[in-house]
Design an enzyme around this catalytic site. Sequence first.
Site, PDB file in Angstrom:
ATOM      1  N   HIS A  15      83.577 -19.324 -54.119  1.00  0.00           N
ATOM      2  CA  HIS A  15      83.052 -20.400 -54.157  1.00  0.00           C
ATOM      3  C   HIS A  15      81.742 -20.343 -52.931  1.00  0.00           C
ATOM      4  CE1 HIS A  15      86.194 -22.682 -56.118  1.00  0.00           C
ATOM      5  NE2 HIS A  15      87.091 -21.707 -55.325  1.00  0.00           N
TER       6      HIS A  15
ATOM      7  N   SER B  96      55.388 -10.108 -49.847  1.00  0.00           N
ATOM      8  CA  SER B  96      54.616 -11.323 -49.722  1.00  0.00           C
ATOM      9  C   SER B  96      53.034 -10.972 -49.372  1.00  0.00           C
ATOM     10  CB  SER B  96      55.048 -12.124 -48.411  1.00  0.00           C
ATOM     11  OG  SER B  96      54.305 -13.291 -48.142  1.00  0.00           O
ATOM     12  N   SER B  97      52.100 -11.715 -49.893  1.00  0.00           N
ATOM     13  CA  SER B  97      50.665 -11.885 -49.394  1.00  0.00           C
ATOM     14  C   SER B  97      50.371 -12.384 -48.126  1.00  0.00           C
ATOM     15  CB  SER B  97      49.905 -12.541 -50.614  1.00  0.00           C
ATOM     16  OG  SER B  97      50.191 -13.811 -50.705  1.00  0.00           O
TER      17      SER B  97
ATOM     18  N   ASN C 246      61.427  -7.926 -50.912  1.00  0.00           N
ATOM     19  CA  ASN C 246      62.140  -8.907 -51.718  1.00  0.00           C
ATOM     20  C   ASN C 246      62.981  -8.053 -52.733  1.00  0.00           C
ATOM     21  OD1 ASN C 246      60.835 -11.110 -50.596  1.00  0.00           O
ATOM     22  ND2 ASN C 246      59.143 -10.922 -52.304  1.00  0.00           N
TER      23      ASN C 246
ATOM     24  N   LYS D 111      57.573  -8.361 -45.164  1.00  0.00           N
ATOM     25  CA  LYS D 111      58.535  -9.036 -46.003  1.00  0.00           C
ATOM     26  C   LYS D 111      58.849  -8.144 -47.253  1.00  0.00           C
ATOM     27  CE  LYS D 111      60.121 -13.590 -47.950  1.00  0.00           C
ATOM     28  NZ  LYS D 111      60.558 -13.328 -48.937  1.00  0.00           N
TER      29      LYS D 111
END
Length: 462
Positions: free
Chosen positions: A184, A314-315, A322, A320
Amino acid sequence: MRIERDSMGEVEVPADAYYGASTQRAVDNFPISDLRFSRRFIWALGLLKGSAARVSGPAGYIDADQASAIASAADEVSAGGLDEQFVLDVFQTGSGTSTNTNANEVIANRATILLGGSLGDRIVHPNDSVNFGQSSNDVIPATIHVAAVAAIREDLLPKLEALADSLAAKSIEFADVVKSGRTHLMDATPVTLGQEFGGYATQVRKGVERLTKVLPELEELPLGGTAVGSGLNAPDGFAAAVIADMASITGYPLREADDHFEAQAAKDATVSASGALKTVATSLFKIANDLRWLSSGPRTGIAEIRLPSLQPGSSIMPGKVNPVMSEMMMQVCSQVIGNDTAITWGGANGNFELNVMMPLIVHNLLESISLLANAADTFRERCIEGIEANVERSRELAEANIIVVTALNPHIGYDKGAIAAKEAFNSGRNVGDVVIEKGWLTAEQVAELLDIKRMTEGGVIE
């Protein structure tokens, strides 16, 4: 341009096109999308036409020289040499008649040239010779089956098996990495990272088993039913001989349908195959999504594993990275699940002796196979094989997990365990310290019973 003729009259077609009037009419009638039938489908269509010619000529059904030229031209189609001549949109007549006609015209004109003629001479007739003993209504579903069998066997299954092997290798590598289990999305009793990856490997292997089980259905071909399943205009034994030739060339156990009326009126075998593909997609989505969660962070998330860093994420946010491979896989799986919905609805829309959604079905079915094969291979190579365990983070979270109190249930009971868990959570303390403080167990007993690695092995800890 040159003038070509069909049963409806004259039509202008490009001077160098191997196709003829009926194909051109379909080009004009269906400017719907940029989607064309896949290479796998055209390969299977050429294979069928070539095998039909190799049976028809020696049997005397058509002229032997023409049959030889037809077989050679069909082999070119199968090999991809005439792909640019297959110009029709996927969204067309529901039987796929336009594409069967496209093949007949291309092969007839190419065979005509091989016999020394010129485009449009019609030394070889597209219907009487290339299409002898056939109908679009049995050719197209047979082609769908052969294309799907080849794509599953040659493209998808090896990629899934390789992915399962990689996941199993990670299961061994991570066998001793203890971490918090989760149900859960909440803390649960401990597991090992290896156990999780072993579960993923088994999911993929079960997907291979499910796909393997649908192959016998697809290897049963509707060829021989001609227009409605009765076999009108197909000589006795013709379809069986053509299918035997196809089986010899491919090495697949292809066979004639037991009931041609079922084989042409229904597309249940393709719906079943799509269902197996959907199940594989569901499994891969779950695996990819789990890996995305397990790698989340890297400072403020779960961060129990590290995925390969493949590209800036990320731009605007420097540094960052992903989980792009997981996101790719999840999108592919979503597309396959959507394709299954279209195939299911297409399969439901057969009327009487014919399904009229076959181009839609084959496009989506072969796309699903191709997407899963390519995604599984890329996911394995660029994600799974580079995953690293964050051992320290995994143990830190496992040891902070108050649900380890479950291992004490046989010794202090569920109710006391619930009290200890609540107090540990509210005070920020270790659950074992609470149990010791209350005098329910000694420090030595707690140390032995809260061995988190032993908890992953099941049973009651004595």
